[in-house]
Scaffold this active site. Sequence first.
Site, PDB file in Angstrom:
ATOM      1  N   MET A  60      -3.730  -3.698 -18.021  1.00 53.13           N
ATOM      2  CA  MET A  60      -2.324  -4.065 -18.255  1.00 53.13           C
ATOM      3  C   MET A  60      -2.189  -5.265 -19.179  1.00 53.13           C
ATOM      4  N   LEU A  81       2.367   1.124 -11.293  1.00 51.75           N
ATOM      5  CA  LEU A  81       2.115   0.510  -9.981  1.00 51.75           C
ATOM      6  C   LEU A  81       1.119  -0.633 -10.075  1.00 51.75           C
ATOM      7  N   ALA A  82       0.501  -0.833 -11.228  1.00 56.64           N
ATOM      8  CA  ALA A  82      -0.512  -1.891 -11.351  1.00 56.64           C
ATOM      9  C   ALA A  82       0.144  -3.259 -11.213  1.00 56.64           C
ATOM     10  N   ALA A  83      -0.501  -4.136 -10.481  1.00 57.05           N
ATOM     11  CA  ALA A  83       0.005  -5.510 -10.366  1.00 57.05           C
ATOM     12  C   ALA A  83      -1.020  -6.387  -9.677  1.00 57.05           C
ATOM     13  N   SER A  85      -0.677  -8.039  -6.821  1.00 55.35           N
ATOM     14  CA  SER A  85       0.415  -7.801  -5.873  1.00 55.35           C
ATOM     15  C   SER A  85       0.379  -8.698  -4.648  1.00 55.35           C
ATOM     16  N   THR A 126      10.297  -4.989  -6.479  1.00 55.49           N
ATOM     17  CA  THR A 126       9.997  -5.408  -5.112  1.00 55.49           C
ATOM     18  C   THR A 126      11.097  -6.227  -4.456  1.00 55.49           C
ATOM     19  N   GLU A 128      10.583  -8.795  -2.920  1.00 57.04           N
ATOM     20  CA  GLU A 128      10.258 -10.212  -3.121  1.00 57.04           C
ATOM     21  C   GLU A 128      11.159 -10.849  -4.185  1.00 57.04           C
ATOM     22  N   TYR A 151       4.791 -14.582  -7.942  1.00 57.69           N
ATOM     23  CA  TYR A 151       4.794 -13.107  -7.901  1.00 57.69           C
ATOM     24  C   TYR A 151       6.230 -12.584  -8.041  1.00 57.69           C
ATOM     25  N   LYS A 155       8.000 -10.417 -11.219  1.00 53.45           N
ATOM     26  CA  LYS A 155       8.597  -9.095 -11.009  1.00 53.45           C
ATOM     27  C   LYS A 155      10.076  -9.070 -11.438  1.00 53.45           C
ATOM     28  N   HIS A 181       5.751  -1.743   2.337  1.00 53.62           N
ATOM     29  CA  HIS A 181       5.292  -0.463   2.883  1.00 53.62           C
ATOM     30  C   HIS A 181       3.779  -0.516   3.025  1.00 53.62           C
ATOM     31  N   ARG A 186      -3.861   0.067   3.149  1.00 55.38           N
ATOM     32  CA  ARG A 186      -3.299  -1.204   2.698  1.00 55.38           C
ATOM     33  C   ARG A 186      -4.444  -2.206   2.525  1.00 55.38           C
TER      34      ARG A 186
HETATM   35  P1  NAP Z   1      -2.194  -2.825  -4.666  1.00 52.59           P
HETATM   36  O1  NAP Z   1      -2.812  -2.095  -3.528  1.00 52.59           O
HETATM   37  O2  NAP Z   1      -2.470  -4.281  -4.836  1.00 52.59           O
HETATM   38  O3  NAP Z   1      -2.613  -2.067  -6.011  1.00 52.59           O
HETATM   39  C1  NAP Z   1      -2.374  -2.610  -7.273  1.00 52.59           C
HETATM   40  C2  NAP Z   1      -3.326  -1.970  -8.259  1.00 52.59           C
HETATM   41  O4  NAP Z   1      -3.113  -2.558  -9.557  1.00 52.59           O
HETATM   42  C3  NAP Z   1      -4.800  -2.185  -7.937  1.00 52.59           C
HETATM   43  O5  NAP Z   1      -5.472  -0.944  -7.946  1.00 52.59           O
HETATM   44  C4  NAP Z   1      -5.282  -3.087  -9.067  1.00 52.59           C
HETATM   45  O6  NAP Z   1      -6.598  -2.876  -9.464  1.00 52.59           O
HETATM   46  C5  NAP Z   1      -4.356  -2.696 -10.201  1.00 52.59           C
HETATM   47  N1  NAP Z   1      -4.353  -3.746 -11.231  1.00 52.59           N
HETATM   48  C6  NAP Z   1      -4.235  -5.077 -11.042  1.00 52.59           C
HETATM   49  N2  NAP Z   1      -4.312  -5.718 -12.212  1.00 52.59           N
HETATM   50  C7  NAP Z   1      -4.502  -4.779 -13.170  1.00 52.59           C
HETATM   51  C8  NAP Z   1      -4.670  -4.833 -14.566  1.00 52.59           C
HETATM   52  N3  NAP Z   1      -4.681  -5.995 -15.245  1.00 52.59           N
HETATM   53  N4  NAP Z   1      -4.826  -3.670 -15.243  1.00 52.59           N
HETATM   54  C9  NAP Z   1      -4.854  -2.484 -14.581  1.00 52.59           C
HETATM   55  N5  NAP Z   1      -4.707  -2.368 -13.240  1.00 52.59           N
HETATM   56  C10 NAP Z   1      -4.534  -3.513 -12.541  1.00 52.59           C
HETATM   57  O7  NAP Z   1      -0.605  -2.669  -4.637  1.00 52.59           O
HETATM   58  P2  NAP Z   1       0.278  -1.554  -3.896  1.00 52.59           P
HETATM   59  O8  NAP Z   1       0.588  -2.033  -2.533  1.00 52.59           O
HETATM   60  O9  NAP Z   1      -0.305  -0.230  -4.128  1.00 52.59           O
HETATM   61  O10 NAP Z   1       1.636  -1.696  -4.714  1.00 52.59           O
HETATM   62  C11 NAP Z   1       1.862  -0.934  -5.895  1.00 52.59           C
HETATM   63  C12 NAP Z   1       2.907  -1.647  -6.745  1.00 52.59           C
HETATM   64  O11 NAP Z   1       4.109  -1.777  -6.007  1.00 52.59           O
HETATM   65  C13 NAP Z   1       2.538  -3.056  -7.182  1.00 52.59           C
HETATM   66  O12 NAP Z   1       3.073  -3.244  -8.465  1.00 52.59           O
HETATM   67  C14 NAP Z   1       3.240  -3.947  -6.191  1.00 52.59           C
HETATM   68  O13 NAP Z   1       3.505  -5.204  -6.770  1.00 52.59           O
HETATM   69  C15 NAP Z   1       4.497  -3.148  -5.942  1.00 52.59           C
HETATM   70  N6  NAP Z   1       5.116  -3.282  -4.623  1.00 52.59           N
HETATM   71  C16 NAP Z   1       4.375  -3.111  -3.497  1.00 52.59           C
HETATM   72  C17 NAP Z   1       4.994  -3.169  -2.269  1.00 52.59           C
HETATM   73  C18 NAP Z   1       4.228  -2.936  -0.993  1.00 52.59           C
HETATM   74  O14 NAP Z   1       4.755  -3.285   0.068  1.00 52.59           O
HETATM   75  N7  NAP Z   1       3.044  -2.339  -1.054  1.00 52.59           N
HETATM   76  C19 NAP Z   1       6.382  -3.401  -2.193  1.00 52.59           C
HETATM   77  C20 NAP Z   1       7.100  -3.540  -3.370  1.00 52.59           C
HETATM   78  C21 NAP Z   1       6.464  -3.465  -4.589  1.00 52.59           C
HETATM   79  P3  NAP Z   1      -7.821  -3.410  -8.558  1.00 52.59           P
HETATM   80  O15 NAP Z   1      -8.022  -2.298  -7.588  1.00 52.59           O
HETATM   81  O16 NAP Z   1      -8.887  -3.570  -9.529  1.00 52.59           O
HETATM   82  O17 NAP Z   1      -7.402  -4.690  -7.936  1.00 52.59           O
HETATM   83  O1  F7E Z   2       3.015 -11.060   4.068  1.00 56.72           O
HETATM   84  C1  F7E Z   2       3.385 -13.622   6.669  1.00 56.72           C
HETATM   85  C2  F7E Z   2       3.634 -14.033   5.227  1.00 56.72           C
HETATM   86  O2  F7E Z   2       1.117 -10.740   2.496  1.00 56.72           O
HETATM   87  C3  F7E Z   2       4.084 -10.680   4.903  1.00 56.72           C
HETATM   88  C4  F7E Z   2       3.240  -7.213  -1.108  1.00 56.72           C
HETATM   89  O3  F7E Z   2       2.948  -5.840  -1.073  1.00 56.72           O
HETATM   90  O4  F7E Z   2       5.274  -6.912   0.134  1.00 56.72           O
HETATM   91  C5  F7E Z   2       4.036  -7.606   0.130  1.00 56.72           C
HETATM   92  O5  F7E Z   2       4.251  -9.013   0.085  1.00 56.72           O
HETATM   93  C6  F7E Z   2       4.562 -11.866   5.715  1.00 56.72           C
HETATM   94  C7  F7E Z   2       4.813 -13.130   4.886  1.00 56.72           C
HETATM   95  O6  F7E Z   2       3.203  -9.311   2.301  1.00 56.72           O
HETATM   96  C8  F7E Z   2      -0.115 -14.182   7.385  1.00 56.72           C
HETATM   97  O7  F7E Z   2       3.896 -15.421   5.127  1.00 56.72           O
HETATM   98  C9  F7E Z   2       1.784 -14.626   8.316  1.00 56.72           C
HETATM   99  O8  F7E Z   2       5.994 -13.729   5.333  1.00 56.72           O
HETATM  100  O9  F7E Z   2       1.678  -8.915   4.145  1.00 56.72           O
HETATM  101  P1  F7E Z   2       2.147  -9.983   3.254  1.00 56.72           P
HETATM  102  P2  F7E Z   2       4.374  -9.898   1.400  1.00 56.72           P
HETATM  103  O10 F7E Z   2       4.120 -11.297   1.005  1.00 56.72           O
HETATM  104  O11 F7E Z   2       5.652  -9.604   2.089  1.00 56.72           O
HETATM  105  C10 F7E Z   2       6.119  -7.174  -0.994  1.00 56.72           C
HETATM  106  C11 F7E Z   2       7.375  -6.362  -0.843  1.00 56.72           C
HETATM  107  C12 F7E Z   2       5.417  -7.013  -2.296  1.00 56.72           C
HETATM  108  O12 F7E Z   2       6.025  -6.641  -3.288  1.00 56.72           O
HETATM  109  C13 F7E Z   2       4.027  -7.535  -2.377  1.00 56.72           C
HETATM  110  O13 F7E Z   2       3.329  -6.955  -3.471  1.00 56.72           O
HETATM  111  O14 F7E Z   2       3.548 -12.212   6.646  1.00 56.72           O
HETATM  112  N1  F7E Z   2       2.059 -13.956   7.176  1.00 56.72           N
HETATM  113  N2  F7E Z   2       0.481 -14.791   8.463  1.00 56.72           N
HETATM  114  C14 F7E Z   2       0.901 -13.667   6.572  1.00 56.72           C
HETATM  115  N3  F7E Z   2       0.642 -12.975   5.435  1.00 56.72           N
HETATM  116  C15 F7E Z   2      -0.666 -12.796   5.107  1.00 56.72           C
HETATM  117  N4  F7E Z   2      -0.960 -12.082   4.013  1.00 56.72           N
HETATM  118  N5  F7E Z   2      -1.685 -13.320   5.859  1.00 56.72           N
HETATM  119  C16 F7E Z   2      -1.463 -14.021   7.001  1.00 56.72           C
HETATM  120  O15 F7E Z   2      -2.400 -14.467   7.677  1.00 56.72           O
END
Ligand code: NAP
Ligand code: F7E
Length: 328
Positions: A60, A81-83, A85, A126, A128, A151, A155, A181, A186
């Site tokens: 990316m 979807l790359a990020a 994240s 997101t 966020e 982050y 976004k 999600h 995860r």
């Molecule tokens: P994820 O598990 O962290 O997957 C992100 C993927 O992006 C990884 O495979 C990563 O590669 C790849 N990537 C990172 N940097 C890159 C680069 N420079 N070039 C190419 N690929 C790269 O995230 P996810 O949970 O599947 O989420 C998918 C997307 O939705 C992300 O953009 C995230 O920010 C967004 N999002 C997620 C959530 C959620 O709750 N899961 C909610 C809202 C939005 P590596 O495997 O090498 O690290």
């Molecule tokens: O944290 C609290 C933390 O890291 C959730 C990404 O997919 O969703 C994700 O972001 C909550 C936060 O996810 C720990 O402070 C407590 O309030 O699982 P998380 P996130 O930050 O909500 C959004 C929608 C995205 O877009 C992102 O890519 O949990 N928390 N104790 C903790 N969080 C972590 N990671 N570790 C702890 O020990």
Amino acid sequence: MTKKALITGILGQDGPYLAKLLLEKGYKVYGLMRRYSNPHFDNLHFLGIHGDIDFIEGDMIDEASLLNIVKSIRPDEIYNLAAQSFVGSSWEQAKLTTEINALGVLYLLNSIKFLSPTSRYYQASTSEMFGLGNDNGYQDEKTPFHPRSPYGISKVYAYWMTVNFRESYGLYTSNGILFNHESPIRGVQFVTRKITDGVAKIKLGLAETISLGNLEAKRDWGFAGDYVEAMYLMLQQKEPDDYVVGTGMYHSVADFVIAAFKAVGITDWKKYVVIDPRFKRPAEVPHLRARIDKVTQKLGWKSKVSFEELVKMMVEADLKRNEKKKHK
Ligand code: NAP
Ligand code: F7E
């Protein structure tokens, strides 16, 4: 004619679920992955689709690689979807997070504009981005953004660039503003998987405690397998648009901990949880909960897996994985 989809982030959590859905619909699926000395295909193997993806190397943050890929495939649909994240790392690696999540999107949109303007584009936006923004405790498409992390800020840039390419050049570009999600694949740093993996290890005698940060934060948690259907639907509409996607309900981190321990028959969870300030964030997002009227009414989408079912599904998968490790 077979439709072609390009998925960036193919090795992450959502990439494999989306790829599975598109393969089932008859698409040819290209997966963009960066160059690794040691590639990790576990999530694709978990869903049994590793052999069905056409992998393509790119990054990316390497604009020319994206131009080449878009030019050579000319996909019908591109799901970005790359990020970087993980919110927690975005303070320590703010520049890298910005380059991947913000500038990377600009590069990809430019590639579409110049080389494949009929491709439809999905941007993984997101909840966020809302951060502190809310409307009576909910967030929807009209809620103002007040991101709390590098982050979230990266976004917001990507979100507006996606809107701007739609408005400036008439491209089909849509934002899915997805709330948290989760799934058995995860990343283990995220709080849900950290908890379910920790609970499984405790149950099997492989660990004594789980260290966590803020137990009070509330999130609208759904199942990733449901959410990729909303991504797909967004690119099948007559017109591009932006949609909030969530369950409409939220739970605290403590609720998640309690449910995960309950799934293995442990009720006195407090003795297994250690609060470690290292896992608290410089600026927290206290609560996120989606108002899902638009996605329900316009796309007919609703999440299917309940909070309790999600926790149970994740705990069971981690019990299986850790049992295997224990017997190695
Ligand atoms: P994820 O598990 O962290 O997957 C992100 C993927 O992006 C990884 O495979 C990563 O590669 C790849 N990537 C990172 N940097 C890159 C680069 N420079 N070039 C190419 N690929 C790269 O995230 P996810 O949970 O599947 O989420 C998918 C997307 O939705 C992300 O953009 C995230 O920010 C967004 N999002 C997620 C959530 C959620 O709750 N899961 C909610 C809202 C939005 P590596 O495997 O090498 O690290
Ligand atoms: O944290 C609290 C933390 O890291 C959730 C990404 O997919 O969703 C994700 O972001 C909550 C936060 O996810 C720990 O402070 C407590 O309030 O699982 P998380 P996130 O930050 O909500 C959004 C929608 C995205 O877009 C992102 O890519 O949990 N928390 N104790 C903790 N969080 C972590 N990671 N570790 C702890 O020990």
